[in-house]
Design a protein around this motif. Sequence first.
Motif, mmCIF file in Angstrom:
data_model
loop_
_atom_site.group_PDB
_atom_site.id
_atom_site.type_symbol
_atom_site.label_atom_id
_atom_site.label_comp_id
_atom_site.label_asym_id
_atom_site.label_seq_id
_atom_site.Cartn_x
_atom_site.Cartn_y
_atom_site.Cartn_z
ATOM 1 N N ILE A 203 -32.731 51.217 36.537
ATOM 2 C CA ILE A 203 -32.516 50.390 37.720
ATOM 3 C C ILE A 203 -32.732 48.916 37.381
ATOM 4 O O ILE A 203 -33.497 48.574 36.478
ATOM 5 N N SER A 204 -32.049 48.059 38.125
ATOM 6 C CA SER A 204 -32.145 46.611 37.893
ATOM 7 C C SER A 204 -33.209 45.964 38.761
ATOM 8 O O SER A 204 -33.811 44.959 38.380
ATOM 9 N N ALA A 205 -33.425 46.529 39.933
ATOM 10 C CA ALA A 205 -34.412 45.966 40.862
ATOM 11 C C ALA A 205 -34.797 47.025 41.873
ATOM 12 O O ALA A 205 -34.084 48.015 42.069
ATOM 13 N N GLY A 206 -35.941 46.812 42.520
ATOM 14 C CA GLY A 206 -36.384 47.716 43.567
ATOM 15 C C GLY A 206 -37.496 48.636 43.111
ATOM 16 O O GLY A 206 -37.994 48.537 41.980
ATOM 17 N N ALA A 207 -37.903 49.529 43.999
ATOM 18 C CA ALA A 207 -39.018 50.428 43.722
ATOM 19 C C ALA A 207 -38.758 51.799 44.337
ATOM 20 O O ALA A 207 -38.062 51.927 45.348
ATOM 21 N N ILE A 208 -39.323 52.829 43.688
ATOM 22 C CA ILE A 208 -39.212 54.209 44.171
ATOM 23 C C ILE A 208 -40.615 54.791 44.216
ATOM 24 O O ILE A 208 -41.318 54.817 43.192
ATOM 25 N N ASP B 253 -44.256 60.977 46.865
ATOM 26 C CA ASP B 253 -45.518 61.689 47.086
ATOM 27 C C ASP B 253 -46.721 60.784 46.805
ATOM 28 O O ASP B 253 -47.706 61.208 46.203
ATOM 29 N N GLY B 254 -46.606 59.537 47.235
ATOM 30 C CA GLY B 254 -47.717 58.597 47.120
ATOM 31 C C GLY B 254 -47.833 57.874 45.802
ATOM 32 O O GLY B 254 -48.728 57.026 45.630
ATOM 33 N N ALA B 255 -46.934 58.160 44.835
ATOM 34 C CA ALA B 255 -47.017 57.522 43.517
ATOM 35 C C ALA B 255 -45.761 56.699 43.249
ATOM 36 O O ALA B 255 -44.661 57.026 43.702
ATOM 37 N N ASP B 256 -45.927 55.623 42.496
ATOM 38 C CA ASP B 256 -44.809 54.787 42.082
ATOM 39 C C ASP B 256 -44.132 55.444 40.879
ATOM 40 O O ASP B 256 -44.733 55.573 39.811
ATOM 41 N N ILE B 257 -42.888 55.903 41.047
ATOM 42 C CA ILE B 257 -42.168 56.550 39.946
ATOM 43 C C ILE B 257 -41.024 55.669 39.448
ATOM 44 O O ILE B 257 -40.141 56.142 38.729
ATOM 45 N N THR B 258 -41.033 54.399 39.797
ATOM 46 C CA THR B 258 -39.998 53.479 39.349
ATOM 47 C C THR B 258 -39.949 53.460 37.828
ATOM 48 O O THR B 258 -40.965 53.256 37.167
ATOM 49 N N SER B 259 -38.771 53.710 37.276
ATOM 50 C CA SER B 259 -38.549 53.687 35.823
ATOM 51 C C SER B 259 -39.365 54.731 35.069
ATOM 52 O O SER B 259 -39.605 54.602 33.864
ATOM 53 N N THR B 260 -39.816 55.764 35.756
ATOM 54 C CA THR B 260 -40.524 56.863 35.100
ATOM 55 C C THR B 260 -39.515 57.771 34.398
ATOM 56 O O THR B 260 -38.384 57.943 34.848
ATOM 57 N N ALA B 261 -39.920 58.373 33.277
ATOM 58 C CA ALA B 261 -39.029 59.269 32.529
ATOM 59 C C ALA B 261 -38.645 60.477 33.379
ATOM 60 O O ALA B 261 -39.458 60.977 34.165
ATOM 61 N N PRO B 262 -37.397 60.964 33.235
ATOM 62 C CA PRO B 262 -36.920 62.083 34.063
ATOM 63 C C PRO B 262 -37.818 63.314 34.013
ATOM 64 O O PRO B 262 -38.047 63.961 35.039
ATOM 65 N N GLU B 263 -38.327 63.670 32.813
ATOM 66 C CA GLU B 263 -39.145 64.880 32.719
ATOM 67 C C GLU B 263 -40.456 64.734 33.490
ATOM 68 O O GLU B 263 -40.963 65.705 34.059
#
Length: 233
Positions: free
Chosen positions: A53-58, A61-71
């Motif tokens: 992703i270029s910008a933003g946040a995801i 379940d209460g945790a920041d998973i932005t740019s987290t590995a798929p697995e």
Amino acid sequence: MLEVSGLTTAYGAINALRDANLTVGEGEVVGLIGPNGAGKTTLLGSIAGLLPISAGAIHFDGADITSTAPEKILRSGLALVPEHRRIFSDMTVEENLKIGGITTKASERAELLDEMVELFPVLRDKWDTPAGYMSGGEAQQLAIARALMSKPKLIMMDEPSLGLAPILVDLVFELLDTLRSQGRTILVVEQNATRMLEVADRAYVLRSGEVVADGTGRELLERSDLFDTFVGG
């Protein structure tokens, strides 16, 4: 349970998704509708960690998973049923399901396998059959079951009725109703906008990479301007 804020995803110099905002509450069925190329699949891929992703946040379940590995995202409880199913054609139904459960405890897998064949009886009949020999409807059920084997807190589905005969489209939407009755949380990309809005608690309309409308399924069904302008009838 899921909160997407200001999400932008680019392919080279082109923003396929721009400043998208979306929420999914626990136990909800939420739809994503819009014309081809609207950014629906890109949105799911970005949430699942498959696209940078270029910008933003995801937050999930209460945790920041932005740019987290798929697995890691999968292990956190967020599973994706991809477009065109992507099952392992040379492997049997049983082997596909066991791969889907690889993130669960070994002691839980037998019970999960029993749950899947109860929910999808056709899988029991095809248990030792290579998945490549299954019909489109059977393969779609396998793809959903494989995702459920990871015991997801939220399951995302990308075009689950794509390419299926009308009677099998009915089966897909019946499955959505069944999963909802089990208290599952579901985010669904679906081109069959009317059917999706009939079963969705809420939905978002995407066009040209932007969220242009949102509301309950009933509210959006009553907006003919969305179908004429954004969805295409």
